[in-house]
Design a protein around this motif. Structure first.
Motif, short mmCIF file in Angstrom:
data_model
loop_
_atom_site.label_atom_id
_atom_site.label_comp_id
_atom_site.label_asym_id
_atom_site.label_seq_id
_atom_site.Cartn_x
_atom_site.Cartn_y
_atom_site.Cartn_z
N ARG A 118 0.76 -1.40 -0.09
CA ARG A 118 0.07 0.12 -0.01
C ARG A 118 0.87 1.22 -0.02
O ARG A 118 0.57 2.16 -0.71
CB ARG A 118 -1.01 -0.24 1.33
CG ARG A 118 -1.57 1.26 1.55
CD ARG A 118 -2.72 1.50 0.58
NE ARG A 118 -3.37 2.77 0.81
CZ ARG A 118 -2.71 3.93 0.24
NH1 ARG A 118 -1.74 3.72 -0.85
NH2 ARG A 118 -3.46 5.25 0.19
N GLY A 121 2.32 1.92 -3.26
CA GLY A 121 1.38 2.44 -4.30
C GLY A 121 0.57 1.22 -4.86
O GLY A 121 -0.09 1.85 -5.99
N ASN A 123 -2.61 -0.99 -5.65
CA ASN A 123 -4.15 -0.38 -5.44
C ASN A 123 -5.00 -1.89 -5.18
O ASN A 123 -6.40 -1.79 -4.77
CB ASN A 123 -4.82 0.60 -6.47
CG ASN A 123 -4.48 -0.06 -7.95
OD1 ASN A 123 -4.25 -1.42 -8.02
ND2 ASN A 123 -4.48 0.83 -8.92
N MET A 323 7.72 -0.17 -8.38
CA MET A 323 6.60 0.95 -8.73
C MET A 323 6.92 2.35 -8.93
O MET A 323 6.15 2.95 -9.80
CB MET A 323 5.88 0.96 -7.26
CG MET A 323 4.68 0.09 -7.03
SD MET A 323 3.26 0.00 -8.23
CE MET A 323 2.77 1.71 -8.11
N ARG A 327 5.21 3.76 -12.24
CA ARG A 327 4.60 5.23 -12.18
C ARG A 327 5.11 6.05 -13.42
O ARG A 327 4.27 6.66 -13.87
CB ARG A 327 4.81 5.92 -10.72
CG ARG A 327 3.75 5.81 -9.87
CD ARG A 327 3.89 6.76 -8.94
NE ARG A 327 3.27 6.23 -7.57
CZ ARG A 327 4.17 5.70 -6.82
NH1 ARG A 327 5.53 5.94 -7.04
NH2 ARG A 327 3.55 5.03 -5.83
N VAL A 339 -6.23 5.26 -7.37
CA VAL A 339 -6.07 5.39 -6.05
C VAL A 339 -7.23 4.53 -5.43
O VAL A 339 -8.27 4.63 -5.45
CB VAL A 339 -6.08 6.73 -5.26
CG1 VAL A 339 -5.85 6.77 -4.07
CG2 VAL A 339 -4.99 7.41 -6.15
#
Ligand code: PEP
Ligand code: MN
Length: 345
Positions: A118, A121, A123, A323, A327, A339
């Motif tokens: 978490r 990032g 989901n 991550m 991103r 999110v």
């Protein structure tokens, strides 16, 4: 396929068309109309190309008939589908970042891993409670206790949860706890299971079978869709190859290929595709660059103690690094990482 011949086609050209169709391994069905003559080409449409037939003298047009996976096809639904998993959107520009251990082992394990992914990032939290193991002597999962632990970890860390169902008799129970139901590679053609899951209204993560063609995968999705559940997300997790260097053969081309054929989202699973933590980052990035609607990665805080798939798990810090790059890639690709609704940031 239907081959429409030119209005001025000669008998010699018709004979040649029939010969060519049969030489390509198909049956030809000739139908002479008053103005037009057509040839029905009977056989597996995936194995013949429109332009091969269009090049034959006397052919005016070649019309493929609808694919057998009508509901899953792009023709049926030109817009990309967006599947909502308890507030996390997948597809149509939204990326799922699914992470977690192969198997739920304990409440403490799930709490540590859920918190870490978490923070990185992710989901959606994953974790298997019913494990389809190649050996009957391997850890089979915690069963319903595992579902409860997964649910609690998801609730605590604000993440929807996905878990695998292995048996039609367990669908109701898994449906009670999961936000998304996974059908694993080994069950991709368990048609009773597909139909049962199709009768729920839960999003389904459908993994490609180890020897399944893309058409097989879409036909399996069709089973779920045909029961009225339209919320299917496909997953490319590698197919059996001949090379032992990787656990499976990561078929990244399946991503744009599925997008061309189907409106359903497709994510990649570089963990099961490669079985190697050192190869997972590159394959995750390749998946996003190929247009995947998400990435599924196994993460364990202590891979050496994992009860299942330990050697392929990324550690939380490694996942966090991946991550960061994912991103960036998402931004380049114009995609949004949803999110999770329970997130407090
Ligand atoms: C899993 O997700 O842990 C799993 C068993 O995956 P697959 O069905 O792709 O092998
Ligand atoms: Mn696994």
């Amino acid at each position: 396929m239907i081959v429409i011949l030119r209005s001025d086609v000669t008998d010699a050209q018709i004979d040649h068309v029939l010969e060519r169709v049969e030489a390509l391994g198909f049956r030809a069905h000739l139908s002479r109309g008053t103005y037009r003559t057509i040839v029905g080409v009977i056989g597996d449409e995936q194995k013949i190309r429109v332009d091969t037939l269009e090049a034959i003298p006397g052919v005016a047009q070649v019309v493929p008939v609808m694919p057998a996976y009508k509901l899953a096809s792009r023709e049926a639904h030109p817009q990309a589908s967006i599947v909502d998993v308890a507030g996390v959107k997948i597809g149509g520009g939204y990326l799922a970042m699914i992470a977690g251990p192969c198997a739920v082992e304990s409440a403490e394990q799930m709490d540590i891993i859920a918190g870490a992914i978490r923070a990185a990032g992710a989901n959606i939290l994953r974790g298997g409670a019913f494990k389809p193991r190649t050996s009957p002597y391997s850890f089979q999962g915690l069963g319903e206790e595992g579902l409860k632990i997964l649910r609690e970890a998801g609730a605590k860390h604000g993440l929807p949860v996905v878990t695998e169902v292995t048996d039609p008799r367990l669908v109701g129970r898994v449906d009670q706890y999961a936000d998304m139901i996974q059908i694993g590679a080994r069950n991709m053609q368990n048609f009773n299971l597909l139909s049962e899951v199709g009768q729920t209204r839960k999003p389904v993560l459908l993994k490609r079978g180890m020897s399944a063609t893309i058409e097989d995968l879409l036909m399996s999705a069709e089973y779920v869709l045909s029961q009225g559940n339209s919320r299917v997300v496909l997953c490319e997790r590698g197919v059996r190859g001949f090379d032992k260097v990787t656990r499976n053969l990561f078929d990244v081309a399946a991503v744009p290929a599925c997008h061309a054929l189907s409106h359903l989202p497709i994510i990649v699973d570089p963990s099961h595709a490669t079985g190697r933590p050192d190869l997972i980052p590159a394959c995750a990035y390749a998946g996003i660059a190929a247009g995947a609607d998400g990435v599924h990665i196994e993460v364990h805080h202590c891979p050496e103690q994992a009860k299942s798939d330990g050697p392929q798990a990324l550690r939380p810090a490694e996942y966090a690094e991946v991550m960061v790059q994912m991103r960036r890639l998402a931004e380049i690709m114009g995609k949004t990482i949803s999110v999770p609704p329970g997130a407090n940031s």
